[in-house]
Design a protein around this motif. Structure first.
Motif, PDB file in Angstrom:
ATOM      1  N   GLN A  78       0.824  -1.205   0.000  1.00  9.44           N
ATOM      2  CA  GLN A  78       0.000   0.000   0.000  1.00  9.44           C
ATOM      3  C   GLN A  78       0.859   1.257   0.000  1.00  9.44           C
ATOM      4  O   GLN A  78       0.607   2.198  -0.747  1.00  9.44           O
ATOM      5  N   ASN A  79       1.904   1.277   0.811  1.00  8.24           N
ATOM      6  CA  ASN A  79       2.637   2.518   1.039  1.00  8.24           C
ATOM      7  C   ASN A  79       3.801   2.752   0.083  1.00  8.24           C
ATOM      8  O   ASN A  79       4.432   3.807   0.132  1.00  8.24           O
ATOM      9  N   PHE A  83      -0.334  -1.020  -4.645  1.00  7.68           N
ATOM     10  CA  PHE A  83      -1.660  -1.620  -4.500  1.00  7.68           C
ATOM     11  C   PHE A  83      -2.733  -0.544  -4.612  1.00  7.68           C
ATOM     12  O   PHE A  83      -2.979   0.216  -3.678  1.00  7.68           O
ATOM     13  N   ASN A  84      -3.354  -0.446  -5.772  1.00  5.39           N
ATOM     14  CA  ASN A  84      -4.397   0.560  -6.001  1.00  5.39           C
ATOM     15  C   ASN A  84      -5.475  -0.035  -6.896  1.00  5.39           C
ATOM     16  O   ASN A  84      -5.441   0.099  -8.122  1.00  5.39           O
ATOM     17  N   VAL A 330      -3.146  -3.562   3.739  1.00  2.00           N
ATOM     18  CA  VAL A 330      -3.290  -2.527   2.713  1.00  2.00           C
ATOM     19  C   VAL A 330      -4.261  -1.438   3.144  1.00  2.00           C
ATOM     20  O   VAL A 330      -4.342  -0.389   2.506  1.00  2.00           O
ATOM     21  N   LYS A 333      -2.624   3.314   5.767  1.00  5.43           N
ATOM     22  CA  LYS A 333      -2.046   4.326   4.882  1.00  5.43           C
ATOM     23  C   LYS A 333      -1.285   5.347   5.724  1.00  5.43           C
ATOM     24  O   LYS A 333      -1.878   6.129   6.464  1.00  5.43           O
TER      25      LYS A 333
END
Length: 456
Positions: A78-79, A83-84, A330, A333
């Motif tokens: 995520q960071n 992962f989007n 995920v 954030k």
């Protein structure tokens, strides 16, 4: 030394799961081409699964819970911006997360001990409600010091009220498979109280959220919480009785048919309850149906370790575990975590958590448990993740004004902090100190396996 670190049997299992996923991706790529290319949503989910499984295995070599590695791999994806997911796949990921929750709730329901529940029903209710109430009151009171409105302060407390079955139950199953927590039904009490805690917490959070965003002051959604509770309970009883009656025990496919029946029924109640706006019905219906069905199957000798339906779901958990904890990861954030308010929220949440731990210990203090078992009850009150990941963004989704967005962001940040702090630490404490705090009772499963095994 290498042989001790890398056991081929363990490594081969992980490789098998990875190869299966790669093969499935190959089939999808053959059918859909660029739609499942390297930057596609499908590959992102496959990367999450395989990477989480690998990280979990590597972490287990350090004698730490594999779920820590799985969670941190999700945080990493995520960071770093990889992962989007697109909106349709976000919905699919939410479904996967729900299926993972169902998959871990069913073995919990199948494993509940009716005799322990009958003799400790009051303790279950107290453990489910009192520590959560203490935590909510402490958090809300401290939030008022930041000049946050009372309704939002209470919501901030409510986001912390639920413990995480997705973290606690796998840890308990691991301990149970090695004979820990069976003597006095400690595991049964933790599972039952955690489940009830989640149901009540979700219902109250949703109801309070409707109060905050009710424009006409009617609070017309408040009835959904208790009605959902009733629906889930009734559905669970009916579906559990149905699973006891059919198929007949003499059927050659009785195990797989019972597995499908109880599994599909649980998916039905969870999906339908969400679609109809009765979120509290799903989890309750799932675990009640499993519990009711298992009480009938006990007469056939399907008790505890001898229940093949339970182990079918434990096999499925091999697939769902990295997906579940990867998706929890995920949801974290780091760009949301900024400013001095973060330190206040972190400090306040830790103080509230201490209040929850102390109140949990106080509830079991005068019961017939050893001092070590009472400490274990307190440790089981720590992990949070599932509900916080699901409900954390709910207020922000509804916010329309600047003031609402600011307060909703506090709720979201608090949920993220609770996951980062309590999920890994709580899992580590339960798995590390569980064998030291709980007496061991040998069971057939442990004797066959010849000792400890990880839950990855």
């Amino acid at each position: 030394m290498a042989c001790r670190l890398f056991k081929w049997a363990d490594l081969a299992q992980k490789c098998t799961l990875a190869v299966i996923f790669v093969a499935l991706w190959g089939i999808a790529f053959t059918l859909f081409g660029e739609d499942v290319g390297p930057q596609s949503d499908t590959v992102m989910l496959c990367t999450l699964f395989i990477g989480a499984k690998i990280f979990g295995y590597l972490v287990s070599l350090l004698k730490c819970p594999p779920i820590l590695g799985q969670m941190f791999f999700g945080i990493l994806l995520q960071n770093v911006g990889y992962f989007n997911l697109s909106p349709p796949f976000k919905q699919f990921a939410a479904i996967l997360r729900q299926l993972a929750l169902i998959n871990i709730m069913l073995p919990a329901g199948l494993n509940l001990n009716a005799d322990v529940l009958k003799s400790n029903g009051i303790i279950v209710i107290l453990l489910a409600i009192v520590p959560a109430l203490i935590e909510v009151l402490i958090m809300a009171g401290l939030a008022l010091l930041l000049h946050i409105k009372l309704v939002w302060a209470i919501l901030m407390g409510l986001i912390l009220a639920a413990v995480s079955p997705s973290v606690i139950f796998p840890c308990l199953f691991h301990l149970e498979d090695n004979g820990y927590g069976l003597n006095k039904g400690v595991n049964t009490l933790v599972v039952a109280s955690s489940t009830l805690n989640d149901i009540v917490s979700i219902a109250v959070f949703v109801a309070h959220l409707s109060i905050i965003f009710s424009k006409d002051g009617s609070n017309s959604e408040l009835w959904r919480g208790p009605v959902g509770f009733i629906i889930g309970f009734i559905f669970g009883i009916i579906w559990g009785i149905l699973a006891r009656l059919i198929p007949d025990k003499s059927d050659n496919f009785v195990v797989i048919l019972r597995t499908l029946l109880i599994g599909i029924g649980s998916v039905l109640v969870c999906m339908a309850s969400d679609a109809l706006g009765f979120s509290s019905a799903g989890v309750l219906g799932c675990i009640v149906s499993a519990f009711v069905a298992s009480q009938g199957w006990r007469r056939e000798g399907w008790i505890g370790d001898k229940n093949p339906v339970k182990y079918n779901f434990m096999i499925l958990w091999k697939f769902f575990e990295p997906i579940s904890f990867g998706l929890i990861g995920v949801g974290v954030k780091f760009h949301l975590l900024h400013g001095l308010a973060i330190l206040y929220l972190l400090g306040f949440s830790l103080i509230a958590l201490i209040g929850r731990i102390i109140s949990t210990y106080a509830i079991v203090y005068f019961k017939d448990f050893s001092g070590k078992e009472k400490i274990f009850f307190a440790l089981s009150a720590i992990p949070k993740a599932t509900v916080q990941a699901a409900l954390g963004p709910a207020a922000l989704d509804k916010a329309t004004t600047e003031d609402e967005e600011k307060n909703a962001m506090n709720v979201l940040v608090l949920s993220v902090l609770s996951i980062i702090i309590t999920a890994p630490i709580g899992a580590w404490l339960i798995l590390t100190f569980g064998p030291k705090l709980l007496p061991r009772k040998a069971n057939e499963q442990n004797e066959l396996q010849g000792g400890d095994d990880d839950i990855s």
